[in-house]
Write an enzyme that holds these catalytic residues in place. Structure first.
Site, mmCIF file in Angstrom:
data_model
loop_
_atom_site.group_PDB
_atom_site.id
_atom_site.type_symbol
_atom_site.label_atom_id
_atom_site.label_comp_id
_atom_site.label_asym_id
_atom_site.label_seq_id
_atom_site.Cartn_x
_atom_site.Cartn_y
_atom_site.Cartn_z
ATOM 1 N N ASP A 49 -34.149 -13.208 -27.574
ATOM 2 C CA ASP A 49 -34.652 -13.365 -26.199
ATOM 3 C C ASP A 49 -36.165 -13.463 -26.181
ATOM 4 O O ASP A 49 -36.751 -13.775 -25.137
ATOM 5 C CB ASP A 49 -34.173 -12.208 -25.309
ATOM 6 C CG ASP A 49 -34.503 -10.845 -25.899
ATOM 7 O OD1 ASP A 49 -34.073 -10.569 -27.027
ATOM 8 O OD2 ASP A 49 -35.211 -10.066 -25.233
ATOM 9 N N ASN A 50 -36.808 -13.197 -27.308
ATOM 10 C CA ASN A 50 -38.255 -13.361 -27.397
ATOM 11 C C ASN A 50 -38.613 -14.526 -28.318
ATOM 12 O O ASN A 50 -39.678 -14.537 -28.931
ATOM 13 C CB ASN A 50 -38.903 -12.076 -27.917
ATOM 14 C CG ASN A 50 -38.793 -10.934 -26.906
ATOM 15 O OD1 ASN A 50 -38.516 -11.156 -25.729
ATOM 16 N ND2 ASN A 50 -38.989 -9.718 -27.368
ATOM 17 N N ASP B 38 -43.683 -13.238 -24.973
ATOM 18 C CA ASP B 38 -43.301 -11.841 -24.736
ATOM 19 C C ASP B 38 -44.024 -10.869 -25.650
ATOM 20 O O ASP B 38 -43.534 -10.487 -26.703
ATOM 21 C CB ASP B 38 -41.785 -11.653 -24.867
ATOM 22 C CG ASP B 38 -41.094 -11.931 -23.553
ATOM 23 O OD1 ASP B 38 -41.716 -12.574 -22.683
ATOM 24 O OD2 ASP B 38 -39.940 -11.515 -23.394
ATOM 25 N N ARG C 18 -35.685 -19.408 -23.582
ATOM 26 C CA ARG C 18 -35.628 -18.772 -24.901
ATOM 27 C C ARG C 18 -34.275 -19.037 -25.544
ATOM 28 O O ARG C 18 -33.326 -19.429 -24.861
ATOM 29 C CB ARG C 18 -35.707 -17.234 -24.763
ATOM 30 C CG ARG C 18 -36.854 -16.724 -23.969
ATOM 31 C CD ARG C 18 -36.358 -16.029 -22.691
ATOM 32 N NE ARG C 18 -37.486 -15.834 -21.774
ATOM 33 C CZ ARG C 18 -38.372 -14.860 -21.918
ATOM 34 N NH1 ARG C 18 -38.215 -13.977 -22.874
ATOM 35 N NH2 ARG C 18 -39.400 -14.772 -21.110
#
Ligand code: AMP
Ligand code: MG
Length: 668
Positions: A364-365, A374, A263
C-alpha cells in the site's frame, strides 16, 4: 467454468538469489527543469488556488462506494456519520474533510506553488488557507448541490509480508486534480490528516505535527534531488486538534500532490475480493488516464519497429536503453505491468544511490506511478550500513537499505498476481467470453503458465533497469563520464565496503569528494593525508581506526584518480580547468544538504516547544536547493535570502554522534 481465477503467487526469486544489491544514481531528469526552485518565479506567474484549472477525472471514471452514489448523498450525510466500514465493488468514497478551527498555515513550498501554477503570495489569501486546511471545498456548488467533490480511495495491502485486508485513505482526502497550463502536468491534491473516512479502521483520521513536518520537508527534498516522489504544497497546524499517540500531540495537515496516488494496494484489494471487473477497469484507467494512453507505455518488446526505451514521456522519469526480455505473448496489460515495474526500478535505484530509505515498503506504500510515497519512519543514510533500517519496529530488517530493491520487486510480484489473468490471457484478453466470464477451466493452466513467465521476464527487466540506473547515478556521483564494467567492483563495491567498515558518512563522502582536486592526490602520502576529509571530526569509529582508514581510503583514492585521469584527462594527467569542471559536475549531483533525521528532530522540537516558525522556511530553502555551497545572503525565489549562517553550517557538517542512524516508530 472458472470465474474470478486469480493467479497463484510466484516466488519473487529474481533478486533474492543474487548478492545483495547495494546502491545507485541518476541523470538530470526532465522534471528537474520544470520543478527547479530558484528561477523564474515571477510574481505575475500563476493563478489563485480558486482559479487554477481543476478536474475530477478519477471520480468520474471509476466506481464510487454505493452507500453514497453521488457527492450530494455524501454531502447531506452528517460528517460524524461517515466512519470506518468495509467498502466493496468500489474504488473510492465521496467524503469531505472534517472542518477545523483556527488553522495556522506554517509553511508552503515555493517550488510546489510554482509546479501547481499557484501565484506566489496566494498563501496569504484566506481561501488558500481554508482550502489546504479542509474548510473550503473547491468546485462544489453548495446551493445547487452539485460539482466536483472530495474523495478517499479504497485499497488494501500486504504489510510486512502478510495480507492486511482493506486499508485505504484512512486520513487522506483528495480535493481535485489540477493541470498546470505551462507544463501540462496534472496533479491530484490531497489533504493528509483531514478526518475519518470509511478507511480509517481503528484510527482517528488525524496526523500529528511531528510526522507532518517530516513528510512536508522530505517530499520536496526528494524532488529537488531528482528522485520521483509525491510532493507537498503546505503544512498547516491545527491548534485545536489534540491528537493522542504515545502522548498528546498537536494535529496538522499536509496538502500533498502527485500525478497519481494509486498504489499496488489498489489492485491487491480487488484481487482479494475476486473483483475482476474492477481490476480491468482500474488497469485501463491507469493506462489511459494516468499514463496518458496505452501508446505511452513501454514498447512491445517483440515488435522490431518500436524502440525498447520507455517509460512514458514527459512524466519526469528518465528513460534508459536496457534490453528487456526477448519474447512473450505481450498484450497491452503486460506493457502496463512492465511500465509500473520499470518506473519503480528507476526510483528504487535512485533511493539506493542517495541512501534513502522509506522504512515501510508495504504494497500500500508502493506507487503505481513509481513515486516515493507515504513517508513515515523514512531516513537518509548517515554512516553507511546496508543493514540499517530507520524503522524501529522492523526487527527482521525487511525494509532495510539493502532489501529495498528486492522488496519492491516482491511487491511488484503481488501486482503481477492481481493482473495475472489479464497478462496470461495474451491476445485473447478482449474476447467477449473472457471479459464476461473469465477463464475456462481447460485454459487455466496455460494462462497461468503464461502469466508466470511474463512476471519472471518482467523481473529480469526490473533488475536490468535497476542496475542500469544505479550504475548511471553512481558514475555521476563519482564524477566519471563513462561507466566501465570494472568500476562496479573496483570503485563502487570497494568504496561501499570501506565506508561500511570505517563507518563513514555516505552522503557527505560524495560532497567532499567533489571538492578534492586531482593535483592533491599525486603521492601515496598525499592521498592518505587527504583521506581524513572523509572522517568524522571526532574520529574514525569503525574498525581499524584512523590509521587503517587512511590506508584504505588512500588506496581507493588512487583508483578513483586513475579513472578521473582517463575520463577527464589524457590518462596520465588532467588540466586544472577540466578538473574544476569535474568538481562542478559532481556538485550538481552530490547534495550539500539533505534533511537528516537529527535535523528534522531539531526543527520539530523548535516548532513544537519553542514556537519557532521561520526555521521551517529556512529548512525548506535548503531542501529545495540542496546542491548549493551556501544559502544565507544568496538570492532565492527572486529575493535575497537572509538565512542563518550558523544553522546552515551545522546542518551541513558531520552528524553529531548521538544523531547518527536514528530510528523512529510507525506511530504518526
Ligand atoms: P501507513 O502505515 O501510514 O501507510 O498507513 C497504513 C494504513 O493505515 C493506511 O490505510 C492509512 O490510511 C491508515 N492510517 C494510518 N494512520 C491513520 C490514522 N491516524 N487515522 C486513520 N487511518 C490511518
Ligand atoms: Mg500508507
Amino acid at each position: 467454468m472458472l470465474r474470478n481465477r486469480i493467479i497463484p503467487r510466484s516466488t519473487p526469486r529474481i533478486l533474492s538469489t543474487n548478492p545483495p544489491l547495494r546502491r545507485v544514481q541518476f541523470q538530470q531528469p526532465a522534471h528537474r527543469m520544470a520543478s527547479s526552485t530558484t528561477n523564474g518565479a515571477g510574481a505575475d506567474v500563476g493563478a489563485s488556488i480558486n482559479d487554477i484549472l481543476k478536474s475530477w477525472n478519477f471520480t468520474s471514471k471509476l466506481p464510487a462506494d454505493a452507500l453514497y452514489p453521488t457527492p450530494a448523498d455524501s454531502h447531506k450525510t452528517p460528517r460524524g456519520e461517515i466512519g470506518p466500514r468495509m467498502v466493496r465493488d468500489a474504488i473510492f468514497t465521496w467524503v469531505r474533510p472534517q472542518p477545523v478551527k483556527d488553522p495556522e498555515l506554517l509553511a508552503v513550498s515555493p517550488a510546489a506553488m510554482r509546479d501547481l501554477g499557484i501565484r506566489p503570495g496566494d498563501e496569504k489569501n484566506p481561501d488558500f488557507v481554508a482550502t489546504v486546511a479542509g474548510n473550503k471545498i473547491q468546485g462544489w456548488n453548495e446551493e445547487k448541490g452539485e460539482g466536483g467533490y472530495p474523495w478517499a480511495q479504497c485499497y488494501g495491502g500486504f504489510q510486512f509480508g502478510s495480507w492486511a485486508g482493506q486499508l485505504g485513505d484512512g486520513r487522506a482526502i483528495s480535493l481535485f486534480e489540477t493541470t498546470n497550463p505551462e507544463t501540462g502536468v496534472r496533479y491530484e491534491l490531497q489533504l493528509k490528516g483531514a478526518g475519518l473516512t470509511p478507511y480509517s479502521r481503528f484510527a482517528d483520521g488525524k496526523a500529528v505535527l511531528r510526522s507532518s513536518i517530516r513528510e512536508f520537508v522530505v517530499s520536496e527534498a526528494l524532488n529537488a534531488l531528482g528522485i520521483p516522489t509525491t510532493r507537498a504544497l503546505s503544512l498547516t497546524l491545527l491548534p485545536d486538534e489534540k491528537v493522542r499517540r504515545e502522548t498528546i500531540e498537536p494535529g496538522a495537515i499536509v496538502a500533498r500532490f502527485a500525478q497519481s496516488w494509486l498504489r499496488i494496494g489498489n489492485f491487491d484489494i480487488l484481487r482479494s475480493r475476486g473483483d475482476r471487473k474492477n481490476i480491468r477497469r482500474l488497469a485501463t484507467y491507469l493506462a489511459e488516464d494516468v499514463f496518458g494512453g496505452w501508446e505511452n507505455l513501454s514498447a512491445r518488446l517483440e515488435d522490431p519497429d518500436k524502440p525498447t526505451e520507455s517509460p512514458a514521456p514527459q512524466r519526469g522519469v528518465p528513460s534508459d536503453k536496457i534490453e528487456g526480455p526477448s519474447e512473450s505473448a505481450e498484450n497491452r496489460f503486460t506493457r502496463l505491468y512492465r511500465e509500473v515495474a520499470r518506473r519503480n526500478a528507476l526510483t528504487v535505484a535512485k533511493w539506493q544511490a542517495y541512501g534513502f530509505m522509506n522504512g515501510v515498503l508495504n504494497t500500500d506504500n508502493t506507487s503505481l506511478y513509481g513515486l516515493s510515497i507515504d513517508f513515515g519512519p523514512f531516513a537518509f543514510m548517515d554512516n553507511f550500513d546496508p543493514m540499517y533500517t530507520p524503522n524501529h519496529d522492523d526487527s527482521l530488517l525487511r525494509y532495510s537499505y539493502r532489501n529495498q530493491p528486492s522488496i519492491i520487486w516482491w511487491n511488484l510480484v503481488r501486482l503481477g498476481e492481481s493482473l495475472g489473468e489479464l497478462l496470461g490471457a495474451g491476445e485473447g484478453v478482449d474476447k467477449k467470453k473472457f471479459v464476461e466470464d473469465g477463464v475456462e477451466e481447460d485454459e487455466a493452466s496455460e494462462l497461468i503458465a503464461r502469466a508466470e513467465k511474463i512476471i519472471t521476464q518482467t523481473g529480469e527487466e526490473y533488475k536490468a533497469v535497476f542496475l542500469g540506473e544505479y550504475k548511471r547515478v553512481m558514475t555521476a556521483r563519482l564524477g566519471l563520464k563513462n561507466f566501465k564494467e570494472s568500476d562496479f567492483d573496483q570503485l563502487f563495491s570497494e568504496l561501499l565496503d570501506a565506508m561500511e567498515a570505517l563507518e563513514l558518512d555516505f552522503n557527505l563522502f560524495f560532497r567532499r569528494l567533489s571538492s578534492v582536486k586531482i593535483s592533491e592526490l599525486e603521492s601515496e602520502q598525499a592521498r592518505q593525508d587527504k583521506a581524513a576529509v572523509f572522517f568524522y571530526q571526532d574520529g574514525v569509529t569503525g574498525s581499524g581506526g584512523e590509521e587503517e582508514g587512511r590506508k584504505r581510503m588512500g588506496a581507493w583514492l588512487e583508483r578513483w584518480r586513475q579513472r578521473i585521469l582517463e575520463d577527464w584527462g589524457d590518462g596520465s594527467s588532467v588540466s586544472e580547468e577540466a578538473d574544476a569542471q569535474r568538481t562542478d559536475a559532481m556538485k550538481k549531483v552530490n547534495p550539500n544538504f539533505i534533511p537528516r533525521s537529527w535535523i528534522l528532530d531539531e526543527v520539530i522540537r523548535r516548532v513544537e516547544k519553542g514556537k519557532e516558525r521561520d526555521v521551517i522556511d529556512r529548512l525548506m530553502i535548503m531542501a529545495l536547493n540542496p546542491f548549493e555551497d551556501s544559502w544565507a545572503g544568496r538570492e532565492f525565489n527572486g529575493k535575497t535570502y537572509e538565512g542563518d549562517k550558523e544553522e546552515e553550517t551545522r546542518w551541513t557538517a558531520d552528524v553529531p554522534r548521538v544523531g547518527r542512524a536514528m530510528q523512529c516508530s510507525c506511530s504518526s
